[in-house]
Design a protein around this motif. Structure first.
Motif, PDB file in Angstrom:
ATOM      1  N   TYR A   1       1.303  11.224  -3.413  1.00  0.00           N
ATOM      2  CA  TYR A   1       3.030  11.838  -2.365  1.00  0.00           C
ATOM      3  C   TYR A   1       2.294  11.458  -1.274  1.00  0.00           C
ATOM      4  O   TYR A   1       1.277  12.240  -0.855  1.00  0.00           O
ATOM      5  N   LEU A   2       2.879  10.487  -0.459  1.00  0.00           N
ATOM      6  CA  LEU A   2       2.922  11.311   1.412  1.00  0.00           C
ATOM      7  C   LEU A   2       4.048  12.439   1.911  1.00  0.00           C
ATOM      8  O   LEU A   2       2.997  12.641   2.404  1.00  0.00           O
TER       9      LEU A   2
ATOM     10  N   THR B   1      15.793  12.126  -7.023  1.00  0.00           N
ATOM     11  CA  THR B   1      15.138  11.893  -5.400  1.00  0.00           C
ATOM     12  C   THR B   1      14.359  11.226  -5.306  1.00  0.00           C
ATOM     13  O   THR B   1      14.387   9.788  -5.593  1.00  0.00           O
ATOM     14  N   ILE B   2      13.935  11.124  -4.017  1.00  0.00           N
ATOM     15  CA  ILE B   2      13.351   9.875  -3.146  1.00  0.00           C
ATOM     16  C   ILE B   2      11.722  10.762  -2.942  1.00  0.00           C
ATOM     17  O   ILE B   2      11.826  11.745  -2.219  1.00  0.00           O
ATOM     18  N   ALA B   3      10.581   9.443  -3.101  1.00  0.00           N
ATOM     19  CA  ALA B   3       8.929   9.515  -2.621  1.00  0.00           C
ATOM     20  C   ALA B   3       8.611   9.159  -2.065  1.00  0.00           C
ATOM     21  O   ALA B   3       8.744   7.819  -1.951  1.00  0.00           O
ATOM     22  N   GLU B   4       7.978   8.859  -0.690  1.00  0.00           N
ATOM     23  CA  GLU B   4       6.990   7.845  -0.174  1.00  0.00           C
ATOM     24  C   GLU B   4       6.033   8.253  -0.576  1.00  0.00           C
ATOM     25  O   GLU B   4       5.212   9.145  -0.788  1.00  0.00           O
ATOM     26  N   VAL B   5       5.555   7.015  -1.130  1.00  0.00           N
ATOM     27  CA  VAL B   5       3.842   6.678  -1.353  1.00  0.00           C
ATOM     28  C   VAL B   5       3.256   5.763  -1.458  1.00  0.00           C
ATOM     29  O   VAL B   5       3.171   5.342  -0.485  1.00  0.00           O
TER      30      VAL B   5
ATOM     31  N   LYS C   1       0.735  -0.955   0.034  1.00  0.00           N
ATOM     32  CA  LYS C   1      -0.242   0.487   0.291  1.00  0.00           C
ATOM     33  C   LYS C   1       0.968   1.130   0.076  1.00  0.00           C
ATOM     34  O   LYS C   1       0.207   2.041  -0.818  1.00  0.00           O
ATOM     35  N   GLU C   2       2.130   1.668   0.663  1.00  0.00           N
ATOM     36  CA  GLU C   2       2.889   2.353   0.583  1.00  0.00           C
ATOM     37  C   GLU C   2       4.491   1.940   0.187  1.00  0.00           C
ATOM     38  O   GLU C   2       4.790   0.444   0.827  1.00  0.00           O
ATOM     39  N   PHE C   3       4.783   2.888   0.057  1.00  0.00           N
ATOM     40  CA  PHE C   3       6.664   1.917  -0.280  1.00  0.00           C
ATOM     41  C   PHE C   3       7.073   3.550  -1.442  1.00  0.00           C
ATOM     42  O   PHE C   3       6.300   4.285  -0.815  1.00  0.00           O
ATOM     43  N   TYR C   4       8.302   3.828  -1.013  1.00  0.00           N
ATOM     44  CA  TYR C   4       8.685   4.512  -1.984  1.00  0.00           C
ATOM     45  C   TYR C   4       9.426   4.182  -3.570  1.00  0.00           C
ATOM     46  O   TYR C   4       9.665   3.153  -3.552  1.00  0.00           O
TER      47      TYR C   4
END
Length: 122
Positions: A95-96, A77-81, A66-69
């Protein structure tokens, strides 16, 4: 027949109105996915980018958490999603935590995504 065209146009307009952020199409933009516990998931390609998230194309048909990078290889760049939808190899994520330079992350597991080859420790 004319009535059907009007209904299709209205459905299209309604779908556009639901989009919160305008999207920008990308071309062959590589990315890597990792779980929040730093486990490599797979490589993918970013298809669309918006201020709210991404549309990605997976290189293989595997389950996503459900959530990942998401690590953008070009921008580093890196995003938590959070996974919003999935249709075969395509997925939409919100995006989280918006994209930030990998250099801001102290988490060494996440920073390994920036390496040319991502290895999972035994």
């Amino acid at each position: 027949m004319f009535k059907g065209l009007c209904l299709n146009r209205q459905a299209t307009m309604d779908a556009v109105q639901k989009r919160l952020f305008p999207r920008r199409r990308t071309r062959l933009r590589p990315a890597k996915l990792a779980s929040l516990t730093n486990e490599y998931i797979c490589d993918c390609t970013t298809r669309d980018i918006s201020a709210g998230g991404l549309r990605i194309l997976l290189n293989e048909d595997i389950p996503l958490p459900k959530e990942f990078y998401v690590f953008d290889v070009n921008e580093r760049t890196i995003a938590e999603v959070r996974l919003s939808w999935r249709d075969g190899l395509e997925a939409g994520v919100a995006y989280l935590v918006p994209p930030a330079s990998i250099s801001f992350y102290e988490n060494t597991g996440v920073r390994r995504l920036a390496q040319r080859f991502y290895a999972v420790e035994d």
